[in-house]
Scaffold this motif. Structure first.
Motif, PDB file in Angstrom:
ATOM      1  N   ILE A 157      -8.898   6.368  14.539  1.00 48.37           N
ATOM      2  CA  ILE A 157      -9.898   5.840  15.493  1.00 48.37           C
ATOM      3  C   ILE A 157      -9.729   4.336  15.716  1.00 48.37           C
ATOM      4  CG2 ILE A 157     -11.677   7.619  15.190  1.00 48.37           C
ATOM      5  CD1 ILE A 157     -13.058   5.152  13.532  1.00 48.37           C
ATOM      6  N   ARG A 158      -8.991   3.686  14.827  1.00 43.86           N
ATOM      7  CA  ARG A 158      -8.772   2.236  14.996  1.00 43.86           C
ATOM      8  C   ARG A 158      -7.500   1.929  15.783  1.00 43.86           C
ATOM      9  NH1 ARG A 158     -11.839   2.562  10.288  1.00 43.86           N
ATOM     10  NH2 ARG A 158     -13.291   0.836  10.026  1.00 43.86           N
ATOM     11  N   LYS A 167      -9.197  -2.952   3.259  1.00 38.44           N
ATOM     12  CA  LYS A 167      -8.190  -3.910   3.710  1.00 38.44           C
ATOM     13  C   LYS A 167      -7.115  -3.187   4.534  1.00 38.44           C
ATOM     14  CE  LYS A 167      -5.204  -7.572   1.929  1.00 38.44           C
ATOM     15  NZ  LYS A 167      -5.522  -8.638   2.857  1.00 38.44           N
ATOM     16  N   LEU A 168      -6.761  -1.990   4.068  1.00 42.18           N
ATOM     17  CA  LEU A 168      -5.780  -1.177   4.794  1.00 42.18           C
ATOM     18  C   LEU A 168      -6.285  -0.875   6.211  1.00 42.18           C
ATOM     19  CD1 LEU A 168      -3.172   0.771   4.350  1.00 42.18           C
ATOM     20  CD2 LEU A 168      -4.873   2.540   4.127  1.00 42.18           C
ATOM     21  N   LEU A 169      -7.560  -0.504   6.313  1.00 42.96           N
ATOM     22  CA  LEU A 169      -8.130  -0.180   7.627  1.00 42.96           C
ATOM     23  C   LEU A 169      -8.301  -1.436   8.494  1.00 42.96           C
ATOM     24  CD1 LEU A 169     -10.806   2.424   6.456  1.00 42.96           C
ATOM     25  CD2 LEU A 169      -8.666   2.907   7.628  1.00 42.96           C
ATOM     26  N   MET A 198     -17.861  -2.573   8.925  1.00 40.75           N
ATOM     27  CA  MET A 198     -17.243  -3.878   8.610  1.00 40.75           C
ATOM     28  C   MET A 198     -16.692  -4.635   9.828  1.00 40.75           C
ATOM     29  SD  MET A 198     -13.667  -2.959   6.744  1.00 40.75           S
ATOM     30  CE  MET A 198     -12.437  -1.922   7.507  1.00 40.75           C
ATOM     31  N   GLU A 199     -16.262  -3.907  10.864  1.00 47.89           N
ATOM     32  CA  GLU A 199     -15.647  -4.599  12.011  1.00 47.89           C
ATOM     33  C   GLU A 199     -16.635  -4.780  13.167  1.00 47.89           C
ATOM     34  OE1 GLU A 199     -10.994  -3.329  11.747  1.00 47.89           O
ATOM     35  OE2 GLU A 199     -12.481  -1.746  11.800  1.00 47.89           O
ATOM     36  N   ASN A 224      -8.812  -0.001   0.177  1.00 42.12           N
ATOM     37  CA  ASN A 224      -9.010   0.942   1.277  1.00 42.12           C
ATOM     38  C   ASN A 224      -9.466   0.231   2.538  1.00 42.12           C
ATOM     39  OD1 ASN A 224      -8.803   3.985   1.098  1.00 42.12           O
ATOM     40  ND2 ASN A 224      -9.623   3.517  -0.921  1.00 42.12           N
ATOM     41  N   ILE A 228      -5.318  -2.841  10.569  1.00 41.04           N
ATOM     42  CA  ILE A 228      -4.834  -2.211  11.812  1.00 41.04           C
ATOM     43  C   ILE A 228      -5.131  -3.111  13.018  1.00 41.04           C
ATOM     44  CG2 ILE A 228      -5.099  -0.204  13.342  1.00 41.04           C
ATOM     45  CD1 ILE A 228      -5.740   1.393  10.715  1.00 41.04           C
ATOM     46  N   ASN A 229      -6.366  -3.562  13.133  1.00 43.31           N
ATOM     47  CA  ASN A 229      -6.710  -4.391  14.297  1.00 43.31           C
ATOM     48  C   ASN A 229      -6.786  -5.881  13.989  1.00 43.31           C
ATOM     49  OD1 ASN A 229      -6.826  -2.327  16.247  1.00 43.31           O
ATOM     50  ND2 ASN A 229      -8.776  -1.663  15.392  1.00 43.31           N
ATOM     51  N   LYS A 270     -11.531  -1.209  25.292  1.00 48.11           N
ATOM     52  CA  LYS A 270     -11.790   0.042  24.582  1.00 48.11           C
ATOM     53  C   LYS A 270     -12.899  -0.224  23.558  1.00 48.11           C
ATOM     54  CE  LYS A 270      -9.123   3.624  22.299  1.00 48.11           C
ATOM     55  NZ  LYS A 270      -8.846   3.750  20.912  1.00 48.11           N
ATOM     56  N   MET A 288       0.827  -1.191   0.000  1.00 52.05           N
ATOM     57  CA  MET A 288       0.000   0.000   0.000  1.00 52.05           C
ATOM     58  C   MET A 288       0.875   1.260   0.000  1.00 52.05           C
ATOM     59  SD  MET A 288      -3.288  -0.835   0.119  1.00 52.05           S
ATOM     60  CE  MET A 288      -4.364  -2.167   0.552  1.00 52.05           C
ATOM     61  N   ILE A 348      -8.116   5.823  10.216  1.00 52.62           N
ATOM     62  CA  ILE A 348      -7.017   5.000  10.732  1.00 52.62           C
ATOM     63  C   ILE A 348      -6.829   5.294  12.219  1.00 52.62           C
ATOM     64  CG2 ILE A 348      -4.519   4.586  10.596  1.00 52.62           C
ATOM     65  CD1 ILE A 348      -4.721   5.139   7.579  1.00 52.62           C
ATOM     66  N   GLN A 363     -16.773   0.831   5.513  1.00 52.98           N
ATOM     67  CA  GLN A 363     -15.645   0.824   6.453  1.00 52.98           C
ATOM     68  C   GLN A 363     -16.116   1.014   7.890  1.00 52.98           C
ATOM     69  OE1 GLN A 363     -14.131   3.407   8.450  1.00 52.98           O
ATOM     70  NE2 GLN A 363     -15.741   4.864   7.859  1.00 52.98           N
ATOM     71  N   ALA A 364     -17.240   1.752   8.042  1.00 51.10           N
ATOM     72  CA  ALA A 364     -17.726   2.015   9.409  1.00 51.10           C
ATOM     73  C   ALA A 364     -18.326   0.764  10.050  1.00 51.10           C
ATOM     74  CB  ALA A 364     -18.749   3.152   9.385  1.00 51.10           C
ATOM     75  N   ILE A 368     -14.903   1.505  17.420  1.00 53.22           N
ATOM     76  CA  ILE A 368     -15.687   2.618  16.879  1.00 53.22           C
ATOM     77  C   ILE A 368     -15.790   2.535  15.363  1.00 53.22           C
ATOM     78  CG2 ILE A 368     -15.813   5.157  16.658  1.00 53.22           C
ATOM     79  CD1 ILE A 368     -14.276   5.322  19.319  1.00 53.22           C
ATOM     80  N   GLY A 369     -17.007   2.690  14.867  1.00 53.52           N
ATOM     81  CA  GLY A 369     -17.232   2.855  13.428  1.00 53.52           C
ATOM     82  C   GLY A 369     -17.629   4.302  13.222  1.00 53.52           C
TER      83      GLY A 369
END
Lengths: 256, 205
Positions: A89-90, B90-92, B139-140, B88, B95-96, B67, A1, A87, B136-137, B70-71
């Protein structure tokens, strides 16, 4: 990326370097100058000792670095007002996000320095009559490292100034400071206070890139250490700022 | 079950009072609506709930484990235009690392887009961009879903799709908070509604 986001900006330096060295590339005869000497001359347009005498020469030699800072000067800043919000907020904390962005910026600066210094070195080696590569490679490596550190530090400073104020102020303030520091570096012999206290010259970031400090290999690493300290301090200031910042409150001039 | 308490939250920027003594309690499984004119403070409250803005005084207390996930949808905040929708997300998600690629594809399909679409976001229409932001908001499977003007740019079909999704998210147990100009969205979706004016909460009429 990361590569996908930045490769176009980095590849742009290939034609820029080629264009700037076009006179050397098309020079018919082999130049009677060692590779290291020719490399430094081509890199900074000055003499082999990097003791610059004219401001224009220093500024001309820094065109690529200035261009790098223009292309990446909003790298971290832009994220705060666009995609970066999703990013942040995650993340478990903002420091982690900021350090990740700094790392990406640093990798970009290293790739930039490898492209510009590497191409200049290849051009110089192909034009020189001599073939002593050992000294030349040492000088090439040091110049690459210093260019990368300086480009990274300068660009990070622009990003942080933009976050504190706004992007225009970030760029203008940084380039005015750069011009002022360059002026101090090149006219140090004419300014009594700097002439009498050489440490002042050593504290100038520009003179750490453009002036050769010593012939000893160990001592030439001093500018590397200098930039390392400067960068750590700047990152520390950045972490404090980012953690106190109200994100997405400023205008959305750069929102993607 | 979890909840989010907003206690005496105040926000000042220089001398301007943006939010004044906000007290609210959000419970899981419910949809909350904030309505108000531009500058009434609803977006600021959402940003404070998301942790993007620090309150000048007051507290946000999370009564749940760990914690909250948050979406978020923030008005005018896009994703990376040089990436595809899938890239996009996948990038987000990277992170978690709590969802796999399949869940990312599901989220994109849920908002009516094609996860295999190779176009970058800069070639998307406004409505498609909004849909990918909604994906994105959600999906998790967030605990807290904060939406600022979520129907912006959406066509009729997109609006009804989004409404269905928000109801599903609340049913799953998420706290959903919507800030909107649209009385229709708020009336249709929300269990509790608040009107905001000059940084204060007012009753719903």
């Amino acid at each position: 990326m990361f590569i996908k986001r930045n490769w176009k900006k980095l590849v742009l330096f290939v034609p820029i370097v080629l264009f700037r060295k076009i006179d050397v590339i098309f020079y018919d005869l082999k130049i009677d100058m060692p590779v290291a000497e020719l490399f430094i001359q081509n890199m900074f347009s000055g003499n082999p000792d990097r003791q610059q005498t004219h401001l224009t020469i220093v500024m001309f030699g820094m065109v690529e670095i200035v261009l790098f800072s223009l292309l990446f000067g909003m790298y971290i800043y832009k994220d705060l007002f666009g995609s970066g919000v999703y990013i942040i907020i995650r993340q478990t904390n903002r420091t982690k996000w900021f350090i990740q962005r700094c790392t990406e910026l640093f990798i970009s600066a290293v790739l930039f320095a490898i492209i510009t210094a590497g191409m200049t070195f290849i051009i110089s080696a192909s034009c020189s009559k001599y073939g002593n590569y050992y000294t030349s490679i040492k000088i090439f490596l040091l110049t690459t490292v210093l260019s990368a550190l300086f480009a990274f530090w300068q660009t990070l400073t622009i990003n942080l100034t933009a976050i504190r104020f706004e992007s225009t102020i970030g760029f203008i303030a940084n380039y005015i400071t750069l011009t002022f520091l360059s002026l101090l570096a090149v006219s140090h012999e004419k300014i009594p206070i700097i002439k009498n206290f050489p440490l002042l010259l050593r504290l100038n970031p520009v003179s750490n890139v453009t002036i050769n400090w010593a012939s000893e290999w160990g001592e030439t690493l001093a500018p590397v250490l200098y930039f390392a300290v400067l960068i750590i301090l700047t990152i520390f200031i950045g972490v404090r700022k980012i953690n106190r910042l109200d994100i997405s409150l400023q205008n959305n001039e750069s929102a993607a | 079950m979890f909840s989010l308490n907003v206690e005496n939250v105040q926000k000042k920027i220089k001398d301007a009072l943006i939010l004044d003594k906000i007290n609210l309690c959000f419970s899981s499984g419910k949809i909350y609506g904030l309505m108000g004119k531009n500058g009434s403070g609803k977006t600021m409250l959402l940003r404070i709930l998301a942790g993007l803005v620090h309150p000048t005084s007051g507290k946000i207390l999370w009564n749940g484990t760990g914690k909250p996930r948050i979406g978020l949808i923030i008005e005018n905040m896009g994703l990376y235009p040089e990436f595809t929708g899938f890239e996009n997300l996948k990038l987000l998600a990277g992170i978690n690392k709590i969802i796999a690629d399949e869940a990312i594809r599901d989220a994109i399909t849920r908002v009516g887009l094609d996860p295999a679409d190779k176009r970058t976001l800069k070639k998307y229409s406004l409505g498609m961009r909004q849909r990918i932001i909604i994906a994105q908001a959600v999906m998790e499977h967030p605990d807290l879903l904060l939406l600022d003007e979520p129907t912006n740019g959406l066509d009729e079909n997109g609006v009804s799709l989004m409404r269905e999704m928000l109801l599903e998210e609340a049913k799953r147990g998420a706290i959903v908070v919507i800030a909107s100009h649209s009385t229709e969205d708020i009336e249709f979706l929300c269990d509790e509604k608040y009107r905001m004016a000059s940084g204060c909460l007012a009753g719903w009429k």
